[in-house]
Scaffold this motif. Sequence first.
Motif, mmCIF file in Angstrom:
data_model
loop_
_atom_site.group_PDB
_atom_site.id
_atom_site.type_symbol
_atom_site.label_atom_id
_atom_site.label_comp_id
_atom_site.label_asym_id
_atom_site.label_seq_id
_atom_site.Cartn_x
_atom_site.Cartn_y
_atom_site.Cartn_z
ATOM 1 N N ARG A 1 0.862 -1.193 0.000
ATOM 2 C CA ARG A 1 0.000 0.000 0.000
ATOM 3 C C ARG A 1 0.898 1.243 0.000
ATOM 4 O O ARG A 1 1.322 1.712 1.040
ATOM 5 C CB ARG A 1 -0.902 -0.008 1.238
ATOM 6 C CG ARG A 1 -1.974 1.072 1.260
ATOM 7 C CD ARG A 1 -2.915 0.845 2.441
ATOM 8 N NE ARG A 1 -3.995 1.818 2.467
ATOM 9 C CZ ARG A 1 -3.917 2.996 3.083
ATOM 10 N NH1 ARG A 1 -2.810 3.328 3.721
ATOM 11 N NH2 ARG A 1 -4.940 3.826 3.049
ATOM 12 N N LEU B 1 1.208 5.072 -0.629
ATOM 13 C CA LEU B 1 0.345 6.250 -0.641
ATOM 14 C C LEU B 1 0.716 7.197 -1.773
ATOM 15 O O LEU B 1 1.837 7.185 -2.286
ATOM 16 C CB LEU B 1 0.447 6.988 0.697
ATOM 17 C CG LEU B 1 0.147 6.174 1.961
ATOM 18 C CD1 LEU B 1 0.393 7.034 3.197
ATOM 19 C CD2 LEU B 1 -1.287 5.651 1.949
ATOM 20 N N ARG B 2 -0.254 8.038 -2.155
ATOM 21 C CA ARG B 2 -0.013 9.125 -3.099
ATOM 22 C C ARG B 2 0.216 10.407 -2.297
ATOM 23 O O ARG B 2 -0.504 10.666 -1.334
ATOM 24 C CB ARG B 2 -1.217 9.316 -4.010
ATOM 25 C CG ARG B 2 -1.706 8.043 -4.678
ATOM 26 C CD ARG B 2 -0.812 7.619 -5.814
ATOM 27 N NE ARG B 2 -1.423 6.511 -6.551
ATOM 28 C CZ ARG B 2 -0.878 5.935 -7.611
ATOM 29 N NH1 ARG B 2 0.303 6.365 -8.049
ATOM 30 N NH2 ARG B 2 -1.482 4.937 -8.236
ATOM 31 N N GLY C 1 -5.630 10.834 -4.879
ATOM 32 C CA GLY C 1 -5.584 9.503 -5.478
ATOM 33 C C GLY C 1 -5.485 8.408 -4.438
ATOM 34 O O GLY C 1 -5.034 8.624 -3.314
ATOM 35 N N ARG C 2 -5.925 7.234 -4.821
ATOM 36 C CA ARG C 2 -5.881 6.087 -3.928
ATOM 37 C C ARG C 2 -4.468 5.520 -3.846
ATOM 38 O O ARG C 2 -3.671 5.671 -4.780
ATOM 39 C CB ARG C 2 -6.834 5.003 -4.434
ATOM 40 C CG ARG C 2 -8.299 5.413 -4.461
ATOM 41 C CD ARG C 2 -9.161 4.296 -5.002
ATOM 42 N NE ARG C 2 -10.575 4.657 -5.002
ATOM 43 C CZ ARG C 2 -11.545 3.864 -5.449
ATOM 44 N NH1 ARG C 2 -11.230 2.677 -5.948
ATOM 45 N NH2 ARG C 2 -12.804 4.262 -5.421
ATOM 46 N N PRO C 3 -4.137 4.852 -2.748
ATOM 47 C CA PRO C 3 -2.820 4.212 -2.652
ATOM 48 C C PRO C 3 -2.633 3.174 -3.756
ATOM 49 O O PRO C 3 -3.591 2.517 -4.170
ATOM 50 C CB PRO C 3 -2.849 3.554 -1.266
ATOM 51 C CG PRO C 3 -3.898 4.284 -0.510
ATOM 52 C CD PRO C 3 -4.932 4.700 -1.514
ATOM 53 N N ARG C 4 -1.426 3.047 -4.221
ATOM 54 C CA ARG C 4 -1.145 2.028 -5.229
ATOM 55 C C ARG C 4 -0.917 0.696 -4.538
ATOM 56 O O ARG C 4 -0.107 0.582 -3.624
ATOM 57 C CB ARG C 4 0.074 2.405 -6.064
ATOM 58 C CG ARG C 4 0.428 1.308 -7.065
ATOM 59 C CD ARG C 4 1.347 1.742 -8.165
ATOM 60 N NE ARG C 4 1.581 0.643 -9.089
ATOM 61 C CZ ARG C 4 2.303 0.718 -10.204
ATOM 62 N NH1 ARG C 4 2.869 1.886 -10.531
ATOM 63 N NH2 ARG C 4 2.480 -0.331 -10.982
ATOM 64 N N LYS C 5 -1.627 -0.332 -5.009
ATOM 65 C CA LYS C 5 -1.521 -1.668 -4.442
ATOM 66 C C LYS C 5 -1.120 -2.719 -5.472
ATOM 67 O O LYS C 5 -0.697 -3.812 -5.094
ATOM 68 C CB LYS C 5 -2.856 -2.075 -3.811
ATOM 69 C CG LYS C 5 -3.343 -1.138 -2.705
ATOM 70 C CD LYS C 5 -4.668 -1.594 -2.147
ATOM 71 C CE LYS C 5 -5.145 -0.673 -1.031
ATOM 72 N NZ LYS C 5 -6.453 -1.114 -0.470
#
Length: 313
Positions: A200, A202-203, A207-211
């Motif tokens: 997870r 974060l940005r 934006g949503r966290p990149r997973k």
Amino acid sequence: MGWGERGDLSDAEWERLRPFLPVSNGRCGRWRDHRQVIDGILHRVRTGVHWRDLPERFGPWKTVYERHRPWSADGTWERLLQQVQAAADAAGEIDWDISVDSTIVRAHQHAAGARIDPPPALAGSKGDDSLEHQDETPWQSLVGRLAEVVREEGLGRSRGGFTSKIHLSADGRCRPLSLVVTPGQRADCTQFIPVLEKIRVLRLGLGRPRKKPDSITADKAYSNGPCRQYLRRLATHHTIPEKADSRATRLRKGSRGGRPPGFDEERYKKRNTVERAINRLKNFRAVATRYDKRGYVFLGTVTAAALVIWLRT
């Protein structure tokens, strides 16, 4: 006090962490300087020294330990790691061709005998355990609780003796992205999904966290149905070699055995990145040998080591 001793945070590293550190512990009085205490924690993680034997320049040893323990319980170390990862991702410095693996850690004899107490962050919570176990005898309740504690503390028996196991994913630059601690006998494939779901990043802006990684590489230990089904649902390129017995079974079934799984030999050569990430973690002596009694404290120790790797890579 001046800094600059071997292993201490540099000014640049301190400035990257300082904005995200807690400002109060919710109790009366003032906290001792964060930088001095964090340097003490990192000294212990690097050397594996007893808490009581910390050099005097870090202040009272109990202050250092009592900062590390609650930060391990409430996720402060993990949040710091996520912030450093977010900054690296914003700068385009994360290679999202990741690899997954695990490593055995021998537990010192002092890691045994933990008290049956909840972590500080959970000490005030109330659950329905009294209703669930109200028909159990005191002996059954004690045995069940002891088994639960052993499982939660990530201690177990394996060929190496009294051990824990660190499951991790690493980016293409040999830095840990996610960490899970289990007893030493736990099979690698059982933690494949938890490790991937713990990624997870974060940005820094909206934006949503990149997973989701660009690709995933793992060894034969992860070559089973549930792992491959999960990767198909994830729709991510992956490279996992097929086990010899699985291949023999598939061929024996003929057309009913299905197609062989895809395998990219060139991409599989990059799997050494996770092995090198493990080597970096085990350069920290409190990670290479587990001295922490509590599982959440040991996970905090490993996370602090990972944080240093990210800061200095």
